[in-house]
Design an enzyme around this catalytic site. Structure first.
Site, PDB file in Angstrom:
ATOM      1  N   LYS A 173      33.768 -23.788  39.962  1.00  0.00           N
ATOM      2  CA  LYS A 173      33.058 -24.800  40.455  1.00  0.00           C
ATOM      3  C   LYS A 173      31.924 -25.009  39.503  1.00  0.00           C
ATOM      4  O   LYS A 173      30.955 -26.319  39.346  1.00  0.00           O
ATOM      5  CB  LYS A 173      33.112 -25.914  41.592  1.00  0.00           C
ATOM      6  N   LYS A 242      21.242 -29.725  44.205  1.00  0.00           N
ATOM      7  CA  LYS A 242      21.742 -28.635  44.551  1.00  0.00           C
ATOM      8  C   LYS A 242      22.454 -27.806  44.146  1.00  0.00           C
ATOM      9  O   LYS A 242      23.074 -26.826  44.273  1.00  0.00           O
ATOM     10  CB  LYS A 242      22.799 -29.906  45.804  1.00  0.00           C
TER      11      LYS A 242
END
Ligand SMILES: NC(=O)c1ccc[n+]([C@@H]2O[C@H](COP(=O)([O-])OP(=O)(O)OC[C@H]3O[C@@H](n4cnc5c(N)ncnc54)[C@H](O)[C@@H]3O)[C@@H](O)[C@H]2O)c1
Length: 296
Positions: A173, A242
């Site tokens: 991811k 993030k």
């Protein structure tokens, strides 16, 4: 098949995912700090007003979709959290994107209590969550993964078990989101150049969409956000920043230097500091367009 599902985090992603579980016939209990989201969820047939300890007692499987490492850590490992209220046999599935180290920390605590933990980050955005076309990249017990397939299949169409190593899906991811960061910045700079060159952005899209400049992120960012000058998320820029930070941490752990990615991260950090953090990541185009810098 498991019937009682818990869902913590009814935000941009969690809300449509929990709605799809309801529509697939599961009983779904939802928790969110945002009471408006809980009320909307109840109106669809979800059950609200339960504490985490009740949720763990009532549900065979609990999903989480949370915005930050702190939120995920608090929900799993904090006082009154899932681990403290554990029920052996419960399957816990975190669809949030967090640091790989946190996946491992949670797995250790969860396994000690006789529960299962799958770190299952997703790709495909809000549209994918709504249309059940998400991609899941899952790390953790293959047995728990296989037992949870009916749930994954109710939420997405590309379901991958990466490996038994709990943080393996997160690594996939983070690499995906590193590419998203590049494409989003590239689309922002390229479309700014096109605008300043007096090109019609709609015609440009039609031409590049059938050329090698085409990408899913160009299509997404342009068609759903830039063309409408509407940057309500979607995928908030602060969430992409993030994830880029986690990708850089992963590189560091592998003793790798990613010089271009570092510049990219700084650009997103600056955009967040300029007040664009809550907007969709496509807002990078607006941020770049508004820059008054000149090379002269
Ligand atoms: N938005 C996207 O396109 C997208 C795509 C793939 C992955 N993700 C990942 O999915 C996760 C969720 O993203 P999102 O866009 O839905 O974020 P969001 O901010 O829209 O939703 C998060 C929800 O969690 C709730 N929440 C926060 N702390 C809580 C707590 N302690 N207890 C209960 N509820 C709490 C918030 O009120 C909010 O409703 C993130 O980790 C993100 O990186 C997002």
């Amino acid at each position: 098949m498991k019937k009682n599902i818990g869902f913590i985090g009814l935000g941009n992603m969690g809300f449509p995912m929990s709605k799809n579980l309801l529509e697939s016939g599961f009983t779904v209990y939802g928790i969110d700090l945002n009471k408006e989201a809980e009320v909307k969820f109840e109106q669809l047939g979800g059950i609200i007003g339960v504490s985490i300890s009740n949720l763990v007692r009532l549900c065979d499987t609990i999903f989480t979709s949370l915005p930050s490492t702190n939120a995920v850590e608090a929900i799993y490992l904090g006082e009154e959290g899932i681990v403290e209220n554990s029920q052996p046999g419960t399957v816990l599935i975190d669809t949030s994107t967090v640091a790989p180290d946190l996946n491992k920390k949670i797995e250790k605590a969860v396994i000690n209590k006789g529960m299962y933990f799958l770190a299952a980050p997703v790709s495909g955005g809000v549209i994918g969550a709504v249309n059940k076309t998400l991609t899941f990249m899952v790390g953790g017990s293959k047995q728990a993964f296989e037992g949870s397939l009916p749930l994954f299949n109710a939420l997405g169409e590309n379901i991958f078990h990466v490996s038994e190593s709990v943080d393996s899906g997160t690594a996939v991811k983070l690499i995906n989101n590193l590419l998203i960061g590049f494409y989003t910045a590239g689309v922002g700079e390229a479309l700014n150049l096109a605008k300043k060159s007096n090109l019609d952005l709609e015609k440009l899209f039609d031409m590049l969409n059938v050329s090698y400049g085409q990408s899913r992120i160009y299509e997404r960012n342009y068609k759903s956000f830039i063309a409408n000058d509407n940057y309500e998320p979607g995928f908030a820029l602060k969430l992409l920043r993030k994830d880029l930070g986690f990708a850089l941490d992963l590189a560091e752990q592998n003793q790798l230097d990613l010089p271009i990615s570092k510049v990219l991260f700084q650009m997103y950090e600056e955009a967040e500091k300029s007040g664009f953090g809550e907007k969709d990541m496509a807002v990078v185009f607006k941020k770049i367009s508004e820059q008054k810098t000149s090379i002269l």
